[in-house]
Design a protein around this motif. Structure first.
Motif, PDB file in Angstrom:
ATOM      1  N   ASP A 161     -16.889   1.024   4.861  1.00  0.00           N
ATOM      2  CA  ASP A 161     -17.787   1.675   3.904  1.00  0.00           C
ATOM      3  C   ASP A 161     -17.903   0.843   2.633  1.00  0.00           C
ATOM      4  OD1 ASP A 161     -19.530   3.601   2.952  1.00  0.00           O
ATOM      5  OD2 ASP A 161     -17.930   4.827   2.069  1.00  0.00           O
ATOM      6  N   ASN A 162     -18.125  -0.457   2.826  1.00  0.00           N
ATOM      7  CA  ASN A 162     -18.222  -1.372   1.691  1.00  0.00           C
ATOM      8  C   ASN A 162     -19.452  -2.266   1.866  1.00  0.00           C
ATOM      9  OD1 ASN A 162     -17.995  -3.229  -0.344  1.00  0.00           O
ATOM     10  ND2 ASN A 162     -15.921  -3.885   0.157  1.00  0.00           N
ATOM     11  N   PRO A 163     -20.564  -1.924   1.208  1.00  0.00           N
ATOM     12  CA  PRO A 163     -21.794  -2.726   1.341  1.00  0.00           C
ATOM     13  C   PRO A 163     -21.714  -4.060   0.618  1.00  0.00           C
ATOM     14  CG  PRO A 163     -22.121  -1.016  -0.287  1.00  0.00           C
ATOM     15  CD  PRO A 163     -20.767  -0.753   0.326  1.00  0.00           C
ATOM     16  N   HIS A 164     -20.617  -4.303  -0.121  1.00  0.00           N
ATOM     17  CA  HIS A 164     -20.480  -5.542  -0.885  1.00  0.00           C
ATOM     18  C   HIS A 164     -19.867  -6.674  -0.071  1.00  0.00           C
ATOM     19  CE1 HIS A 164     -21.581  -3.339  -4.486  1.00  0.00           C
ATOM     20  NE2 HIS A 164     -20.637  -2.464  -4.232  1.00  0.00           N
ATOM     21  N   LEU A 165     -19.522  -6.439   1.178  1.00  0.00           N
ATOM     22  CA  LEU A 165     -18.907  -7.480   1.998  1.00  0.00           C
ATOM     23  C   LEU A 165     -19.865  -8.653   2.213  1.00  0.00           C
ATOM     24  CD1 LEU A 165     -17.032  -5.533   4.827  1.00  0.00           C
ATOM     25  CD2 LEU A 165     -16.014  -6.853   2.967  1.00  0.00           C
ATOM     26  N   VAL A 166     -19.333  -9.849   2.044  1.00  0.00           N
ATOM     27  CA  VAL A 166     -20.095 -11.075   2.279  1.00  0.00           C
ATOM     28  C   VAL A 166     -19.157 -12.088   2.940  1.00  0.00           C
ATOM     29  CG1 VAL A 166     -21.221 -13.056   1.171  1.00  0.00           C
ATOM     30  CG2 VAL A 166     -21.705 -10.739   0.368  1.00  0.00           C
ATOM     31  N   PRO A 167     -19.556 -12.711   4.043  1.00  0.00           N
ATOM     32  CA  PRO A 167     -18.687 -13.723   4.658  1.00  0.00           C
ATOM     33  C   PRO A 167     -18.586 -14.954   3.771  1.00  0.00           C
ATOM     34  CG  PRO A 167     -20.811 -13.657   5.766  1.00  0.00           C
ATOM     35  CD  PRO A 167     -20.801 -12.507   4.802  1.00  0.00           C
ATOM     36  N   LEU A 168     -17.376 -15.484   3.607  1.00  0.00           N
ATOM     37  CA  LEU A 168     -17.163 -16.677   2.795  1.00  0.00           C
ATOM     38  C   LEU A 168     -17.392 -17.954   3.592  1.00  0.00           C
ATOM     39  CD1 LEU A 168     -14.008 -15.439   0.882  1.00  0.00           C
ATOM     40  CD2 LEU A 168     -16.289 -15.787  -0.064  1.00  0.00           C
ATOM     41  N   HIS A 169     -17.414 -17.835   4.897  1.00  0.00           N
ATOM     42  CA  HIS A 169     -17.720 -18.949   5.792  1.00  0.00           C
ATOM     43  C   HIS A 169     -18.162 -18.323   7.103  1.00  0.00           C
ATOM     44  CE1 HIS A 169     -13.928 -18.726   8.342  1.00  0.00           C
ATOM     45  NE2 HIS A 169     -13.796 -17.772   7.447  1.00  0.00           N
ATOM     46  N   ARG A 170     -18.524 -19.143   8.070  1.00  0.00           N
ATOM     47  CA  ARG A 170     -18.980 -18.597   9.347  1.00  0.00           C
ATOM     48  C   ARG A 170     -18.438 -19.431  10.495  1.00  0.00           C
ATOM     49  NH1 ARG A 170     -25.290 -16.887   7.951  1.00  0.00           N
ATOM     50  NH2 ARG A 170     -24.812 -16.071   5.887  1.00  0.00           N
ATOM     51  N   ILE A 171     -18.213 -18.763  11.605  1.00  0.00           N
ATOM     52  CA  ILE A 171     -17.969 -19.456  12.851  1.00  0.00           C
ATOM     53  C   ILE A 171     -19.070 -19.010  13.810  1.00  0.00           C
ATOM     54  CG2 ILE A 171     -15.490 -19.697  12.477  1.00  0.00           C
ATOM     55  CD1 ILE A 171     -15.002 -17.347  14.307  1.00  0.00           C
ATOM     56  N   VAL A 218     -12.318 -14.892  10.392  1.00  0.00           N
ATOM     57  CA  VAL A 218     -13.436 -14.977   9.451  1.00  0.00           C
ATOM     58  C   VAL A 218     -13.002 -14.280   8.167  1.00  0.00           C
ATOM     59  CG1 VAL A 218     -15.866 -14.516   9.006  1.00  0.00           C
ATOM     60  CG2 VAL A 218     -15.096 -14.913  11.357  1.00  0.00           C
ATOM     61  N   LEU A 219     -13.209 -14.962   7.055  1.00  0.00           N
ATOM     62  CA  LEU A 219     -12.797 -14.471   5.743  1.00  0.00           C
ATOM     63  C   LEU A 219     -13.999 -13.902   5.012  1.00  0.00           C
ATOM     64  CD1 LEU A 219     -10.227 -14.513   3.870  1.00  0.00           C
ATOM     65  CD2 LEU A 219     -11.080 -16.698   2.990  1.00  0.00           C
ATOM     66  N   PHE A 220     -13.860 -12.675   4.478  1.00  0.00           N
ATOM     67  CA  PHE A 220     -14.937 -12.003   3.751  1.00  0.00           C
ATOM     68  C   PHE A 220     -14.520 -11.724   2.319  1.00  0.00           C
ATOM     69  CE2 PHE A 220     -15.883 -11.077   8.117  1.00  0.00           C
ATOM     70  CZ  PHE A 220     -17.264 -10.959   8.192  1.00  0.00           C
ATOM     71  N   SER A 221     -15.468 -11.845   1.405  1.00  0.00           N
ATOM     72  CA  SER A 221     -15.285 -11.366   0.042  1.00  0.00           C
ATOM     73  C   SER A 221     -15.671  -9.892   0.010  1.00  0.00           C
ATOM     74  CB  SER A 221     -16.165 -12.151  -0.924  1.00  0.00           C
ATOM     75  OG  SER A 221     -16.291 -11.461  -2.161  1.00  0.00           O
ATOM     76  N   SER A 222     -14.821  -9.065  -0.578  1.00  0.00           N
ATOM     77  CA  SER A 222     -15.109  -7.639  -0.679  1.00  0.00           C
ATOM     78  C   SER A 222     -15.405  -7.206  -2.112  1.00  0.00           C
ATOM     79  CB  SER A 222     -13.930  -6.823  -0.134  1.00  0.00           C
ATOM     80  OG  SER A 222     -12.714  -7.178  -0.778  1.00  0.00           O
ATOM     81  N   ASN A 223     -15.406  -8.171  -3.044  1.00  0.00           N
ATOM     82  CA  ASN A 223     -15.575  -7.832  -4.456  1.00  0.00           C
ATOM     83  C   ASN A 223     -16.493  -8.868  -5.121  1.00  0.00           C
ATOM     84  OD1 ASN A 223     -15.325  -7.406  -7.228  1.00  0.00           O
ATOM     85  ND2 ASN A 223     -13.177  -6.815  -7.089  1.00  0.00           N
ATOM     86  N   PRO A 224     -17.691  -8.467  -5.548  1.00  0.00           N
ATOM     87  CA  PRO A 224     -18.612  -9.432  -6.168  1.00  0.00           C
ATOM     88  C   PRO A 224     -18.032 -10.109  -7.401  1.00  0.00           C
ATOM     89  CG  PRO A 224     -19.752  -7.384  -5.635  1.00  0.00           C
ATOM     90  CD  PRO A 224     -18.293  -7.118  -5.425  1.00  0.00           C
TER      91      PRO A 224
END
Length: 294
Positions: A126-136, A144-150
């Motif tokens: 329930d976190n719309p702020h998730l953004v992948p920091l890299h991709r495979i 896969v590492l995600f940023s959860s905090n802008p």
């Protein structure tokens, strides 16, 4: 107070209307995105799925204006489920680390929108702020590492272009008994044909991989691969160029047609990530729970 619209957080795509002689934005979108029918665009407009730069729903008969910026939500009718499940290995106020199974895309692309790692994690956490920091890529499994905090995102994003993160992969492929390991393979990679395949070309190298042998098992070896750079399909292309294409690779060295064979995944695993936390200086290390069988 209402939250300002942020299309990145809500997973919208953005288009800047090109020059043309269309009468309405609907006419422009239909002509620009030829793979999406007029009825489908009308349905999106009716459900408020096409927005202006401020995040307000627009009407299909809105007059066309060159350079107008619109946000729209990608949808794939009858999207096929992908019968695999991700695992969340770590979650805190800044970072989420997920173990991605084979065949699951990281972000919406092509025929996949809802059945992607990003969309699944947004729903689960329930976190719309998730953004992948890299991709495979979709065929590769692992971390896969995600940023959860802008607020802290940029600090973690810089780890990758500044090469302050240690990425280690494992791959299963044919033996290379005539080569001396560990070895470093460097080459220049560019997009080939079809567009989603990469190829090695003449010129200054823009990709580099360290390869070593971890284990030998008859006519298969387990390799450890450490990408110094992060080009698309880099490890897959480099292994094929060395003469040991990764087992079950549907793209390299030959493009194979057909649907996914879930019994024959690509034998490539993003096995570990290590870095000094840019906020605290703490050493962070994450390891996949997945493994490559022989």
């Amino acid at each position: 107070m209402s939250t300002p619209f942020d299309p990145a957080h809500q997973q919208a795509s953005t288009v800047c209307l090109p020059p043309g002689d269309w009468i309405t934005v609907l006419d422009c979108l239909c002509d620009h995105f030829k793979g999406i029918g007029r009825d489908q665009w009308l349905d999106r407009f009716s459900r408020g799925r096409v927005l202006d730069a401020e995040g307000r729903a627009v009407a299909a008969d809105l007059p066309y204006r060159r350079g107008m910026r619109l946000h729209y939500f990608r949808e794939v009718p009858n999207e096929r489920p992908i019968p695999v499940e991700e695992t969340i290995l770590h979650c805190d106020e800044h970072l989420v680390v997920a173990d991605k199974p084979h065949f699951l895309p990281v972000t919406p692309t092509g025929e996949y929108v809802e059945h992607t790692l990003l969309r699944r994690l947004i729903r689960r956490l329930d976190n719309p702020h998730l953004v992948p920091l890299h991709r495979i890529d979709r065929h590769t499994a692992g971390l896969v590492l995600f940023s959860s905090n802008p607020q802290s995102r940029s600090a973690y994003q810089r780890l990758f272009p500044e090469r302050r993160i240690d990425k280690r992969y494992q791959a299963i492929a044919a033996p290379l008994p005539t080569r001396e390991f560990p070895l470093v393979h460097r080459s220049r990679l560019e997009h080939g044909e079809p567009f989603f395949r990469m190829r090695e070309v003449e010129g200054v190298a823009n990709s580099e991989t360290l390869a070593e042998v971890l284990e030998k098992n008859g006519n298969l070896w387990r390799y450890g691969l450490s990408p110094v750079t992060g080009k698309t399909h880099q490890l897959r292309v480099h292994m094929a160029a060395l003469g040991a294409a990764i087992n079950n690779d549907p793209f390299y060295p030959t493009l194979l047609e057909g649907e996914d064979d879930y019994e024959r995944p690509l034998k490539l695993l993003a096995q570990s990530l290590g870095f000094d936390d840019p906020l605290t200086g703490e050493k962070r290390y994450f390891q996949s729970r997945l493994s490559l069988d022989w």
